[in-house]
Design a protein around this motif. Sequence first.
Motif, PDB file in Angstrom:
ATOM      1  N   GLU A   1       0.846  -1.136   0.018  1.00 31.30           N
ATOM      2  CA  GLU A   1       0.180   0.086   0.030  1.00 31.30           C
ATOM      3  C   GLU A   1       0.758   1.199   0.038  1.00 31.30           C
ATOM      4  O   GLU A   1       0.689   2.301  -0.883  1.00 31.30           O
TER       5      GLU A   1
ATOM      6  N   TYR B   1       0.664   4.027  -2.640  1.00 31.72           N
ATOM      7  CA  TYR B   1       0.492   5.315  -2.341  1.00 31.72           C
ATOM      8  C   TYR B   1       1.348   6.278  -2.632  1.00 31.72           C
ATOM      9  O   TYR B   1       1.045   7.417  -3.607  1.00 31.72           O
TER      10      TYR B   1
ATOM     11  N   ASP C   1      -6.618   7.664  -3.677  1.00 27.64           N
ATOM     12  CA  ASP C   1      -8.046   7.427  -2.948  1.00 27.64           C
ATOM     13  C   ASP C   1      -7.759   6.777  -1.737  1.00 27.64           C
ATOM     14  O   ASP C   1      -7.343   5.488  -1.702  1.00 27.64           O
ATOM     15  N   ALA C   2      -7.998   7.247  -0.655  1.00 28.21           N
ATOM     16  CA  ALA C   2      -7.823   6.720   0.628  1.00 28.21           C
ATOM     17  C   ALA C   2      -8.329   5.102   0.704  1.00 28.21           C
ATOM     18  O   ALA C   2      -8.094   4.401   1.661  1.00 28.21           O
ATOM     19  N   SER C   3      -9.523   5.168   0.106  1.00 32.55           N
ATOM     20  CA  SER C   3     -10.298   3.982   0.414  1.00 32.55           C
ATOM     21  C   SER C   3      -9.363   2.888  -0.314  1.00 32.55           C
ATOM     22  O   SER C   3      -9.673   1.695   0.103  1.00 32.55           O
ATOM     23  N   GLY C   4      -8.536   3.159  -1.082  1.00 29.41           N
ATOM     24  CA  GLY C   4      -7.735   1.975  -1.671  1.00 29.41           C
ATOM     25  C   GLY C   4      -6.468   1.649  -0.647  1.00 29.41           C
ATOM     26  O   GLY C   4      -5.807   0.608  -1.022  1.00 29.41           O
ATOM     27  N   TYR C   5      -6.436   2.204   0.331  1.00 30.13           N
ATOM     28  CA  TYR C   5      -5.432   1.914   1.146  1.00 30.13           C
ATOM     29  C   TYR C   5      -5.807   1.734   2.700  1.00 30.13           C
ATOM     30  O   TYR C   5      -5.399   2.398   3.544  1.00 30.13           O
ATOM     31  N   PRO C   6      -6.717   0.673   2.968  1.00 30.66           N
ATOM     32  CA  PRO C   6      -7.060   0.714   4.253  1.00 30.66           C
ATOM     33  C   PRO C   6      -6.123   0.641   5.663  1.00 30.66           C
ATOM     34  O   PRO C   6      -6.541   0.999   6.652  1.00 30.66           O
TER      35      PRO C   6
ATOM     36  N   SER D   1      -4.746   3.769   6.204  1.00 31.55           N
ATOM     37  CA  SER D   1      -5.598   4.755   6.643  1.00 31.55           C
ATOM     38  C   SER D   1      -5.983   4.611   7.912  1.00 31.55           C
ATOM     39  O   SER D   1      -6.202   5.324   8.832  1.00 31.55           O
TER      40      SER D   1
END
Length: 156
Positions: free
Chosen positions: A66, A70, A77-82, A85
Amino acid sequence: MMQTVFNALNGENHEEEWTPEPSSESLADLKARLKASIDDTAEAERRKYITQGAGQAMTYMRKADEASRYIAATNPDASGYPLLSAEVGITAPTMQKVAQVVHAAYSQWQIISAAIEAARLATKAAIESSETIEEAQAAANALSWPSPGQKFPQHS
């Protein structure tokens, strides 16, 4: 070989010739045992730098992935990097900084891990190429792991 022996009857020490018992372990068995021990010790060495466990290892790998993605992304998009996040506000105040911290830690781990792996494989190869029990044991005894305070060369 001389050894000091205590005589309990008269309370005196004296020197006696002593020959150690020959080992009944074959060279092949010794090599297998020493190489398995090297693998176990390598894992203990790794645990000096990372948390043990298969699940934790998977988490580290995923976080490293991730972080790399990133950092390379132009508009992430933050949702692609749980996993990243989940660390915002804990590891660092922003997703970008979390990604940088994770990436730096993973880069350092690669260097340390490579040093451990080199020592492990070289020692196992030396054990395997040994022609006597004494050579095999000497190869195992010569193993030197990288130390936690050791400076490692940086990869670019």
